[in-house]
Scaffold this motif. Sequence first.
Motif, PDB file in Angstrom:
ATOM      1  N   ASP A   1      16.236  -5.392 -26.417  1.00 31.57           N
ATOM      2  CA  ASP A   1      14.989  -5.105 -27.123  1.00 31.57           C
ATOM      3  C   ASP A   1      15.028  -5.724 -28.522  1.00 31.57           C
ATOM      4  N   ARG A   2      13.877  -6.170 -29.003  1.00 29.43           N
ATOM      5  CA  ARG A   2      13.802  -6.824 -30.309  1.00 29.43           C
ATOM      6  C   ARG A   2      14.354  -5.945 -31.423  1.00 29.43           C
ATOM      7  N   HIS A   3      14.262  -4.631 -31.259  1.00 32.40           N
ATOM      8  CA  HIS A   3      14.712  -3.720 -32.304  1.00 32.40           C
ATOM      9  C   HIS A   3      15.984  -2.968 -31.914  1.00 32.40           C
ATOM     10  N   GLY A   4      16.612  -3.383 -30.841  1.00 27.32           N
ATOM     11  CA  GLY A   4      17.905  -2.836 -30.464  1.00 27.32           C
ATOM     12  C   GLY A   4      17.907  -1.323 -30.358  1.00 27.32           C
ATOM     13  N   SER A   5      18.881  -0.692 -31.019  1.00 26.57           N
ATOM     14  CA  SER A   5      19.028   0.762 -30.979  1.00 26.57           C
ATOM     15  C   SER A   5      18.312   1.463 -32.130  1.00 26.57           C
ATOM     16  N   LEU A   6      17.497   0.745 -32.861  1.00 23.22           N
ATOM     17  CA  LEU A   6      16.808   1.341 -33.998  1.00 23.22           C
ATOM     18  C   LEU A   6      15.757   2.396 -33.617  1.00 23.22           C
ATOM     19  N   PRO A   7      14.938   2.200 -32.565  1.00 22.28           N
ATOM     20  CA  PRO A   7      13.868   3.163 -32.280  1.00 22.28           C
ATOM     21  C   PRO A   7      14.313   4.621 -32.164  1.00 22.28           C
TER      22      PRO A   7
END
Length: 244
Positions: A18-24
């Motif tokens: 995902d473009r935002h990795g584990s940030l969400p």
Amino acid sequence: MLVVLRDAWATAVPDRKDRHGSLPPLMLALTVVTGLVDAFSYRGLGHVFVANMTGNVVFSGFAIAGAAGFSLDASLDALAAFAVGALLGGRVARGARAHRGRVLHLALVVETVLVLAAYVIAQAATTPYAGTSQYVLIALLGLAMGVQNAAARALAVPDLTTTVLTLTITGIASDSRATGGSGGKAGRRLLSTAAMFLRRPHRRRHRPARGPALPLLFAAMLLAAATIAAFTLTWSDAAWTDPT
């Protein structure tokens, strides 16, 4: 409904590519922290928010107009502390701007220390909070929320600003299929909105009151867990860590 659930799951348990990795999921955790901290400040520190600055501007207007129960000094204290916290958060974000995981981790370290300090003071101070203890708590929590918001702005994860839900709720309605839209990101937006409501429940009747600082303890514990999780991200060299 299936699309909404799939989108919510992808937010809570994102794909590694995902473009935002584990940030969400970590941003969702910070949204819960916002709800807890603002619930404490509103109920324990008078009619004042330490994260929702729009509310404080409105409360300042009420206080100037002479409305009962509103303190101009408390609202201005929160606004000033939040601005200083945002300045500090901006410096942190720029210092580690080459790696999004490090931006989040450094901001979380600062925020955790501030919220934990506020909890210790809230436990030691007499209630209802007034005078010095009230303004110190507002300042510490305002600083923490300013740092968090600056980091969220730098990370720029769509629909997960951790504090402001106006645009998130607008997106749910305006992008829905009822308007001819795709309905995309509805699950993420609903999760973000729901996370804000995960705050201290109302006290039940006929039960002794729990410590008024309990929401801060929960917030500090959640922040500590998020800080540890974010630390593991600082070693990642995945594409999502690059802010560009």
